[in-house]
Each structure stands twice: as C-alpha cells, then as structure tokens.
Design an enzyme around this catalytic site. Sequence first.
Site, PDB file in Angstrom:
ATOM      1  N   SER A 124       0.814  -1.215   0.000  1.00 35.45           N
ATOM      2  CA  SER A 124       0.000   0.000   0.000  1.00 35.45           C
ATOM      3  C   SER A 124       0.844   1.260   0.000  1.00 35.45           C
ATOM      4  CB  SER A 124      -0.911   0.016   1.234  1.00 35.45           C
ATOM      5  OG  SER A 124      -0.135   0.004   2.424  1.00 35.45           O
ATOM      6  N   HIS A 145      -3.095  -3.956  -5.412  1.00 31.48           N
ATOM      7  CA  HIS A 145      -3.402  -3.419  -4.085  1.00 31.48           C
ATOM      8  C   HIS A 145      -4.898  -3.436  -3.787  1.00 31.48           C
ATOM      9  CE1 HIS A 145      -3.708   0.229  -1.222  1.00 31.48           C
ATOM     10  NE2 HIS A 145      -3.516  -0.875  -0.521  1.00 31.48           N
ATOM     11  N   GLU A 157      -6.174  -1.602  -7.039  1.00 37.98           N
ATOM     12  CA  GLU A 157      -5.263  -0.813  -7.869  1.00 37.98           C
ATOM     13  C   GLU A 157      -4.243  -1.747  -8.510  1.00 37.98           C
ATOM     14  OE1 GLU A 157      -5.119   3.386  -5.412  1.00 37.98           O
ATOM     15  OE2 GLU A 157      -4.024   1.676  -4.607  1.00 37.98           O
ATOM     16  N   ASN A 195      -4.825   6.022  -1.550  1.00 41.14           N
ATOM     17  CA  ASN A 195      -4.133   6.589  -0.393  1.00 41.14           C
ATOM     18  C   ASN A 195      -3.581   7.978  -0.688  1.00 41.14           C
ATOM     19  OD1 ASN A 195      -4.655   4.492   1.359  1.00 41.14           O
ATOM     20  ND2 ASN A 195      -2.807   3.369   0.834  1.00 41.14           N
TER      21      ASN A 195
END
Length: 531
Positions: A124, A145, A157, A195
């Site tokens: 991540s 991810h 992702e 993120n």
Amino acid sequence: MTANTTNIKSLAIIGTGVMGMGIAQIAAQAGIQVLLFDAKTGAAAQGRQSLQTMLEKLTAKGKFTDAQLQSTLANLIVIDDIAKISIVDVIVEAIVENLEIKQQLFKQLESIVSTKTILATNTSSLAVTAIAADCAHPERVAGFHFFNPVPLMKIVEVIPGLSTHPSVVETLTALATHMGHLGVVAKDTPGFIVNHGGRAYGTEALKILGEGVASFENIDRILREGAGFRMGPFELLDLTGIDVSHPVMESVYNQFYSEARYRPHPLTRQMLIGKKLGRKVGEGFYQYEEDQKVTANTPQQPSFEVSVSDAPITSVWIGADLVEDRQQLVDYLYSNNINIDNNDKPHSDSLVLLAMYGEDTTNAAMRHQVNPKQAVAIDMLTDLSMHCTLMPSIVTQDKFVAQAYALFGKSPDKTINENKELIQSTAGATLINESTGFVTQRVIAMVVNLGCDIALQGIASPEDIDKAVKLGLGYPYGPISWGDELGAERILLILTRIYALTGDPRYRPSPWLQRRATLGISLFTQQTQYS
C-alpha cells in the site's frame, strides 16, 4: 508475456493475515484454486479455519448456499512448503510492509516459479519498482493493491513498475474483474490513487482543528451531516489507528519531497507518542468502551443566553457571491416571514448574512463594506436542509449571532418555548470560529483539488481516479465528479481566496482545475496528447 485471465486457474497467497485471506476468499469464490502459505508455522491453517468459520456463519444466514460454501473451501489449499507454489499462474504477496523483506521474498519466488508466473504485491505504500529492482525478471512484477475488508471493498489498484510488461497489467486488471472487483491502473507513485487521494480529508481537518476553528466533534458533525461523508475525519482516524495513519501521512509527505498539500499535523505525532491511538486502545480523539464510542458527539451550542425578546429579528441584509445563493436565502427568509433589508447598505438593526466562499467573515464584511459587528457568514456549499454552518466575525454582537442561530438552527416557529427563550437547537446548525473558508469548503475544495492534481500528474485517468477514491474511501462522490457537481468555478474561487489570504502553498489551485474552470468545461475533460 502472460496469459489472459481465462487461463488463470491457480493463485498463491503469501501471507495469510486479514488482507491475504480476504484476497484468497474472493479468488476462491471466483473458482480459482488458491494455495495458502505463511512463513509462520500454523498461520495459513489458522487463516483458512477462521475464513471457514466466517463463511459457515454467512451460509447459515442465507448469504451463501451450501454448494457455494463447499466449492469455495475446496479451492483453499494450505501448503507448508513454499516450493509447492511452483505450479501457480499468479502469486500475490501480502506480507509485512518492509521493502527489504519483500525484495528477499521476490528473489526467493523467482528461484521457484516459472518465468511466466506473475508476481504481484499487495503493498500500500512501497514503490513497486523498488520491490522489483533486484528481480531477474522485473517485467513480470506488478502491484495488486486491495483494500480492507477485501470482499466488501470492490476496488483494486493495478500498479506497473517501470519495467512491468503491459500484458501483466492487462491480466491483473482482467483478473480483478473475474474476482468481482474493479481494477484501476495507477502509476507507481506514493500512495498510488486511493491513499494519495485520501491525503486531503484528514490533513485539512487536522489543520482546521489546530487553528481552533471548531472542536473535533463539530468538525466530524459538519462533514457527516453537511458534506455527506460516512464518517467524520476524527472518527476515521480513531478507526484506522493513529499508529497506522500518522506514519502514512509522514511517508507520503516525505516521498513527495515536502509537498505542502500533504503536510501532516503535529497533533497526530503527539498522539502517537502518547499512545492515544484510537479505538484499538480505547482512546484517541474519542473515548471507547468495548469498541463503542462513549464520548457524547454533542453539537456546539452558543456560549451565551439571549432571549428572543432581547434579540428580535428586525430584518436581514444579504451579501452573496453567487446570485443563486442569494435567491435561495431570500426564498428561505420569505418562507419564514422574515423581512429582507434591500437597501444598498444594511440598517443598523439588520442581521448581515454573508454567503461567501474562501474568506473569513471579517474580510467578507470589508469587501461588502458592511459593519462586521452585524455580520454572520453562512456556508452555502452544501444543502442547508441537511446542515448549516454559521461563522460570526470576532466582533459580531451576540444578538446577531443569536438571530442567525435562531433562523437556521430550527425553523423560527420552533425556536421559542413557553418562556419565550431561545432554544439551543441541535437540529442542524453549528457555530464555528472565524476561519479563512468554512470547514466544508476547505475540506471539499482540497479533496477536489488533489483529485485534479492526481489527474494532472497522469497517475490515472480522471474516470479511474473518481471511481477508485469513491469506492476505496467511501466518499459521497469521487473528487472529479464532486468538482463538477458543485461547480469547478466555485472550487477555484475557494482555493484562490484562501491561497491569497494565507499565502500557504497547500491551497494553490491545480492547473488542471484552473484551466477547466476558466473554460467552463467538465473536470473529466482530457487534452489530446500531441507528444
């Protein structure tokens, strides 16, 4: 270099913690044989047993058929020798977030598997390129991810490193679809899409709290009720854990070489040191008992007591940046039998209501050439029927604050009790201290601006950014569509004014936003590539 997803018959999970088992579950449910391996003795078997217990409970509730349960369990195979993964088509690594350990694992995997086997990392926060750097075949390494809980968070992702072959990206994207998730392709940059896009929400809320604009309870309340977020930023920080959130804030900030947009706040560093980590330890911003919040999430109430007879609403003068905002307030006031002061300059007894963007009440009053002692600003960015945020200036007289609060805290006919006293309503208004921009304006503008900047950097397409952030973070809109919904011109006005008044580069508008707002076109608009 690799087969289409229809040829992906087997997959190995290395690391059988919560994330690893979540990925294993959706793969097994999709009919893929999953080999489970964990370096810790017994962990893979324990992970499978925990998953089996959970699936059996869901089956008992009718969420799964018995046939689906048995089929899924049959596809989950525990192995105690990592060499047995040599037969699989794809390996997904879900171990500790440590670059050196991941690099060692990938080198080990290369000595076991075929050169056609895809090696995927669920990292991540680490660069896929760095993980693949020491591999003999970095072209078959990519990021894959997922988000926790994997079965419910329908987004993954897919991240190519600098050497990743395009066919690997195509295969993993198609594999995500086969497993019931949306695969979005992102550049190998810090935070990828989700993120990265999530940096604005918590960091701006912390800055607002640090400026003393409102309590953390009221910031949470405004953003839940006014903006539609599922959780307030401080509720979310407590849930995620400060020990997880703060290091990520620092990591992204440092990886982008101290970019002001990602600047962390000292408060979460103090909380980390003080071990006030959130729900997991019983105390963070809120207090918890048995994993339930016990601190009352009470709205801010006026710190004064004024009876309505002492502060009758004579009339209201409106100063608004947008014609539609003025009309909305006029309609509201007329519907509640409130007189409107239509003079060029407000009468000395009129409440001055300022519907502005990206300013504090003092600057807005000066711009409109009205007395700041009469002025209360109102946030028109979001639906007033859901929540109303009011911002007096530092010199606004109490009687005008009380009038504004009576007008929007509850309908006027419900604000007077039998003793003709102003009721301290909890129905939909929050008073905040002066801020350069309201709570919702600042947070939403930063979310939209960051989404635009991610598009500007070419990290992903505007459509994928929007879908990924909405699904991955549970926002009411993706950042790009939110900008279109509220109007790119309004978002640009908020940021331009805050940047001019504060000089803080975190608020500088992204060129992606600037150009499209100036042209009056959708934020999804992409330019034809000429080079």
